[in-house]
Design a protein around this motif. Structure first.
Motif, PDB file in Angstrom:
ATOM      1  N   PHE A  97      26.407 -21.136 -26.357  1.00  0.00           N
ATOM      2  CA  PHE A  97      26.428 -19.674 -26.367  1.00  0.00           C
ATOM      3  C   PHE A  97      26.722 -19.185 -27.770  1.00  0.00           C
ATOM      4  O   PHE A  97      27.026 -19.971 -28.676  1.00  0.00           O
ATOM      5  CB  PHE A  97      27.492 -19.133 -25.390  1.00  0.00           C
ATOM      6  N   LYS A  98      26.655 -17.886 -27.939  1.00  0.00           N
ATOM      7  CA  LYS A  98      27.110 -17.253 -29.168  1.00  0.00           C
ATOM      8  C   LYS A  98      28.337 -16.402 -28.859  1.00  0.00           C
ATOM      9  O   LYS A  98      28.353 -15.646 -27.887  1.00  0.00           O
ATOM     10  CB  LYS A  98      26.005 -16.377 -29.783  1.00  0.00           C
ATOM     11  N   TRP A  99      29.347 -16.547 -29.695  1.00  0.00           N
ATOM     12  CA  TRP A  99      30.543 -15.740 -29.551  1.00  0.00           C
ATOM     13  C   TRP A  99      30.280 -14.316 -30.048  1.00  0.00           C
ATOM     14  O   TRP A  99      29.532 -14.116 -31.000  1.00  0.00           O
ATOM     15  CB  TRP A  99      31.678 -16.313 -30.395  1.00  0.00           C
ATOM     16  N   ILE A 100      30.938 -13.368 -29.408  1.00  0.00           N
ATOM     17  CA  ILE A 100      31.063 -12.026 -29.974  1.00  0.00           C
ATOM     18  C   ILE A 100      32.498 -11.911 -30.475  1.00  0.00           C
ATOM     19  O   ILE A 100      33.448 -12.051 -29.712  1.00  0.00           O
ATOM     20  CB  ILE A 100      30.763 -10.934 -28.932  1.00  0.00           C
ATOM     21  N   SER A 101      32.654 -11.698 -31.770  1.00  0.00           N
ATOM     22  CA  SER A 101      33.978 -11.731 -32.391  1.00  0.00           C
ATOM     23  C   SER A 101      34.279 -10.423 -33.111  1.00  0.00           C
ATOM     24  O   SER A 101      33.374  -9.784 -33.668  1.00  0.00           O
ATOM     25  CB  SER A 101      34.052 -12.897 -33.386  1.00  0.00           C
ATOM     26  N   LYS A 102      35.536 -10.055 -33.139  1.00  0.00           N
ATOM     27  CA  LYS A 102      35.939  -8.870 -33.900  1.00  0.00           C
ATOM     28  C   LYS A 102      35.829  -9.165 -35.398  1.00  0.00           C
ATOM     29  O   LYS A 102      36.005 -10.303 -35.852  1.00  0.00           O
ATOM     30  CB  LYS A 102      37.363  -8.451 -33.536  1.00  0.00           C
ATOM     31  N   ILE A 103      35.536  -8.140 -36.173  1.00  0.00           N
ATOM     32  CA  ILE A 103      35.246  -8.294 -37.598  1.00  0.00           C
ATOM     33  C   ILE A 103      36.448  -8.832 -38.367  1.00  0.00           C
ATOM     34  O   ILE A 103      36.302  -9.491 -39.404  1.00  0.00           O
ATOM     35  CB  ILE A 103      34.756  -6.959 -38.198  1.00  0.00           C
TER      36      ILE A 103
END
Length: 247
Positions: A97-103
């Motif tokens: 998967f691809k992570w969604i990460s905070k900037i």
């Protein structure tokens, strides 16, 4: 004793990351011309997570239901969030998967470099345009057959209870018409709580993959309503998990 244990754990963890990073960089570099989806570096990050999670003897990790995710199926994967350790543990599921990460994570040494090399999706939570871009990139991933992973609470829980679920994950599941795969993590908040640097005593950590929920089972086309349904469902599932552990 907790302080001494924590110093050792941080040193061991940092040492493993420093040792493995050059190898990961070489894998990324050689795979770069033909690895459009960055599968190779994601695989290396899974290896990192496995080594880190099982080399540090301050917890026992139990993984349940991993095979509920059907190989070849694209999911929006969601999990509750108790500790920064949850990132390691989700990677131990060995899903692609691809992570969604905070900037903010892009500014952390090694973490930020890995986010960039793996081409994970970054969002500035206080910027509306950044959120819209995140949704567009995530939708493209899902449409292309790559699952995404995010914490719908948006931040770590201060009391280890499941908090309010934001709508983003559920907007994506509805728009891309893909199932949601819920994951429960229990025990990490006791090991390393929010804003904490001191590791607690030995803990049993459980990662439990719940049954995937297909779009036909959503029962609504309203993303806020869907978010609430998953929040309630996972809260009930957490109560069951804790009751089992206390027997």
């Amino acid at each position: 004793m907790d302080i001494l244990r924590s110093i050792i754990v941080w040193l061991v963890g940092a040492g493993i990351i420093v040792i493995l990073f050059p190898l990961s960089f070489l894998v990324w570099l050689f795979a770069l011309p033909f690895d459009r989806k960055r599968k190779a570096i994601h695989f290396m990050l899974i290896i990192h997570a496995m080594v880190l999670s099982y080399a540090i003897p301050v917890w026992k990790i139990t993984i349940e239901g991993r095979k509920k995710a059907v190989k070849g199926t694209t999911y929006v994967i969601i999990s509750n969030h108790q500790s920064i350790l949850d990132i390691l543990l989700v990677n131990c599921l060995r899903y692609r998967f691809k992570w969604i990460s905070k900037i903010e994570n892009t500014r952390v040494p090694f973490v930020g470099w890995y986010l960039w090399m793996a081409d994970y999706i970054v969002v500035n939570r206080g910027d509306k345009e950044s959120k819209e871009k995140m949704l567009e990139e995530s939708y493209r991933c899902l449409s292309g057959g790559t699952s995404i992973m995010l914490f719908p609470e948006g931040t770590r829980s201060a009391d280890n209870q499941i908090g309010f679920f934001k709508r983003g994950a559920f907007q994506l599941a509805l728009k891309a018409n893909v199932p949601v795969l819920p994951v429960l993590i229990e025990g990490t908040g006791g090991v390393l709580p929010k804003h904490g640097l001191i590791f607690g005593g030995f803990h049993n950590i459980t990662i439990r993959v719940l049954d995937p929920v297909s779009p036909e089972e959503f029962g609504t086309t309203d993303h806020d309503q869907l978010a609430l349904r998953f929040q309630n469902m996972m809260t009930d599932a957490m109560k069951e998990l804790r009751a089992e552990k206390n027997r």
